[in-house]
Design a protein around this motif. Structure first.
Motif, mmCIF file in Angstrom:
data_model
loop_
_atom_site.group_PDB
_atom_site.id
_atom_site.type_symbol
_atom_site.label_atom_id
_atom_site.label_comp_id
_atom_site.label_asym_id
_atom_site.label_seq_id
_atom_site.Cartn_x
_atom_site.Cartn_y
_atom_site.Cartn_z
ATOM 1 N N LEU A 192 0.853 -1.191 0.000
ATOM 2 C CA LEU A 192 0.000 0.000 0.000
ATOM 3 C C LEU A 192 0.886 1.236 0.000
ATOM 4 O O LEU A 192 1.661 1.460 0.934
ATOM 5 C CB LEU A 192 -0.918 0.003 1.223
ATOM 6 N N ILE A 193 0.799 2.032 -1.078
ATOM 7 C CA ILE A 193 1.589 3.256 -1.210
ATOM 8 C C ILE A 193 0.835 4.409 -0.555
ATOM 9 O O ILE A 193 -0.387 4.544 -0.727
ATOM 10 C CB ILE A 193 1.864 3.564 -2.694
ATOM 11 N N ASP A 194 1.579 5.252 0.187
ATOM 12 C CA ASP A 194 0.919 6.370 0.869
ATOM 13 C C ASP A 194 0.645 7.514 -0.111
ATOM 14 O O ASP A 194 1.017 7.456 -1.294
ATOM 15 C CB ASP A 194 1.747 6.842 2.066
ATOM 16 N N GLU A 195 -0.012 8.549 0.375
ATOM 17 C CA GLU A 195 -0.436 9.657 -0.477
ATOM 18 C C GLU A 195 0.739 10.390 -1.103
ATOM 19 O O GLU A 195 0.673 10.853 -2.242
ATOM 20 C CB GLU A 195 -1.292 10.642 0.342
ATOM 21 N N GLU A 197 3.472 9.065 -2.037
ATOM 22 C CA GLU A 197 4.143 8.124 -2.938
ATOM 23 C C GLU A 197 5.625 7.983 -2.620
ATOM 24 O O GLU A 197 6.442 7.707 -3.482
ATOM 25 C CB GLU A 197 3.935 8.523 -4.403
ATOM 26 N N LEU A 200 5.869 2.860 1.476
ATOM 27 C CA LEU A 200 5.126 1.684 1.060
ATOM 28 C C LEU A 200 4.972 0.758 2.254
ATOM 29 O O LEU A 200 5.951 0.456 2.952
ATOM 30 C CB LEU A 200 5.860 0.984 -0.085
ATOM 31 N N LYS A 294 9.836 6.529 -6.930
ATOM 32 C CA LYS A 294 9.130 6.306 -8.195
ATOM 33 C C LYS A 294 10.058 6.678 -9.340
ATOM 34 O O LYS A 294 10.659 7.760 -9.350
ATOM 35 C CB LYS A 294 7.840 7.121 -8.254
ATOM 36 N N TYR A 333 -1.316 -1.174 -4.167
ATOM 37 C CA TYR A 333 -2.509 -0.345 -4.047
ATOM 38 C C TYR A 333 -2.101 1.054 -3.599
ATOM 39 O O TYR A 333 -1.011 1.255 -3.057
ATOM 40 C CB TYR A 333 -3.478 -0.935 -3.014
ATOM 41 N N LYS A 334 -3.003 1.995 -3.811
ATOM 42 C CA LYS A 334 -2.839 3.340 -3.258
ATOM 43 C C LYS A 334 -4.171 3.771 -2.670
ATOM 44 O O LYS A 334 -5.228 3.506 -3.252
ATOM 45 C CB LYS A 334 -2.377 4.331 -4.331
ATOM 46 N N ARG A 335 -4.099 4.467 -1.525
ATOM 47 C CA ARG A 335 -5.320 4.898 -0.859
ATOM 48 C C ARG A 335 -5.852 6.171 -1.505
ATOM 49 O O ARG A 335 -5.115 7.131 -1.744
ATOM 50 C CB ARG A 335 -5.055 5.123 0.631
ATOM 51 N N LYS A 341 -8.900 1.710 -0.986
ATOM 52 C CA LYS A 341 -7.623 1.306 -1.568
ATOM 53 C C LYS A 341 -7.875 0.875 -3.003
ATOM 54 O O LYS A 341 -8.696 -0.002 -3.265
ATOM 55 C CB LYS A 341 -7.005 0.171 -0.757
#
Length: 452
Positions: A192-195, A197, A200, A294, A333-335, A341
């Motif tokens: 899960l990537i945070d806002e 980016e 993780l 990234k 995934y990203k929130r 998600k």
């Protein structure tokens, strides 16, 4: 006369086994359709020659891999013969064995047929009642077929049979080990990537796919990660995949990892039951957070105008990891702003030692476009050619970016002109890092010649 009744709905028959007590089972599962079963058995073995049977072994066992011995006084117990019997009882086998013999058939309406079975083709039974030949279709709601006895040689479960000669005590503790196909495991990662980016959250699961034909009750479970050489014998069964929402499940660390020969072993710190035709999913390690970067990559010769989006992280302790990562699929995934998600891509990682980099390809960028054009070709001599390329990167995003441009060069090459600095990755690959402002275009030009 004793009769066996065969019900078409359910047929259960348990064969007899001489005094077996299964004391302990250990199961080691490999990535590549292989399991090793180790069992300790308490057996009552008469003095002299006797036949001992062990049932419920894997139906996909490799009979040539079976090893059996007495733990105490092994020299006083000799194995004269070893057999694997897999001629399992079934409707077809029973009817085929009873051709030209008497059977009795009872339908759900109460009608009975009795006589000599002449043939069975999978849908129709031909019965000679002594006065007439009757054709009975299986669609006639057959309730029972009665057989005088179970034919010799048919068994209800895969069975190992030994002819032993015992020159010692009657009560024995024995070891049994064998290899089987039809069972494998793989890792699955949920990230899960945070806002921002830049972080993780990574969790790891293992999926054990057991189609070996046996259930392993209350077993010590070990998983081997690594490229073990196995001579192929056939197709591997497909396995299911873990659901993407399982990163929500909180789990303590269940596996202890250690080096084992040139591989890595993960041992479950509790007993587990691995049932036949089951996919069991277990947490490999608790979720951990690590820093990521990234990276946009453009290789115009290979991917046209597409800019590939990657995320990269270092598998090191200082970055929250630093553990051997077994090969597996990583779902990322990203929130969203509403808390949900959303899936943004997945990639496969190979077995990765600690302190190595992991790079995941997630997809192609929507708002970044690449263009690669050969601007010039010049033959300098019979053994020397010069090329000039122009590469444009257009950024339609509302933020500044950097794109790594990958170019593949061949022969004995030399870059003679360039607008951006490059890094030589290997004998055939160079990389240019090209900054691109938001809503702008950047142009990379370079000339190289090669000789042969």
């Amino acid at each position: 006369m004793r009769r066996f009744v065969f019900a078409f709905a359910i047929f259960l028959f348990y064969s007899w086994l001489s005094g077996e007590v299964r004391k302990e089972t250990a199961l080691t599962v490999y990535n590549r359709d292989l399991g090793v079963v180790n069992q300790k058995l308490g057996l009552k073995i008469p003095a002299g020659k006797s036949e001992i049977r062990v049932v419920d072994v894997a139906s996909l066992i490799d009979p040539t891999s079976v090893h059996f011995r007495s733990i105490k006084e092994p020299e006083s117990l000799s194995i004269l013969e070893q057999n694997y019997r897999f001629d399992l009882v079934s409707t077809y086998q029973l009817l085929w064995r009873y051709t030209d013999q008497e059977i009795r058939i009872l339908t759900t309406s109460g009608k009975a047929y009795q006589g000599k079975l002449l043939s069975y083709d999978g849908s129709t039974l031909l019965i000679d009642s002594g006065t007439t030949i009757q054709a009975i279709r299986l669609t006639e709601a057959i309730q029972n077929i009665e057989f005088p006895s179970l034919p010799e040689g048919l068994i209800t479960r895969p069975t190992l049979v030994w002819l032993l000669e015992n020159r010692g005590g009657e009560n024995r503790e024995c070891e049994l080990s064998y290899m089987t196909s039809g069972i494998k495991w793989h890792a699955e990662y949920v990230a899960l990537i945070d806002e921002s980016e830049k972080k993780l959250d990574l969790g790891a699961w293992v999926s054990i796919d057991n189609r070996s034909g046996a259930t392993y009750e209350n077993a010590t479970l070990k998983l081997i990660a690594g490229d073990v050489n196995i001579i192929p014998t056939g197709q591997q069964p497909e396995s299911l995949s873990i659901r993407g929402d399982m990163e929500k499940i909180k789990a303590e660390e269940q596996f202890q990892e250690k080096e084992f020969f040139e591989y890595h072993m993960y041992t479950l710190q509790r007993k587990a039951t691995i049932r036949n035709n089951e996919i069991k999913q277990l947490s490999l390690f608790p979720n951990t957070e690590c820093s990521i970067k990234k990276i946009y990559v453009y290789n115009g010769a290979r991917y046209g105008d597409k800019i590939r989006v990657n995320v990269e992280f270092k598998n090191e302790k200082e970055n929250g990891l630093g553990i051997p990562l077994p090969a597996g699929k990583v779902r990322v995934y990203k929130r969203d702003n509403d808390g949900s998600k959303e899936f943004i891509g997945e990639d496969w990682v190979d077995h990765t030692p600690k302190d190595e980099k992991v790079r995941l390809f997630l997809g192609n960028a929507f708002d970044i476009v690449g263009e690669r054009v050969q601007k010039n070709y010049k033959k300098i001599s019979n053994r020397k050619i010069e090329y000039t390329f122009e590469i444009k990167i257009r950024n339609h995003k509302k933020e500044n970016i950097e794109v790594t441009v990958v170019e593949n060069l061949y022969g004995d090459w030399t870059i003679t002109e360039k607008t951006h600095e490059y890094t030589k990755i290997n004998a055939r690959t160079v990389e240019f890092v090209v900054p691109v402002a938001k809503y702008e275009e950047s142009v990379l030009n370079y000339t190289y010649n090669y000789k042969w």
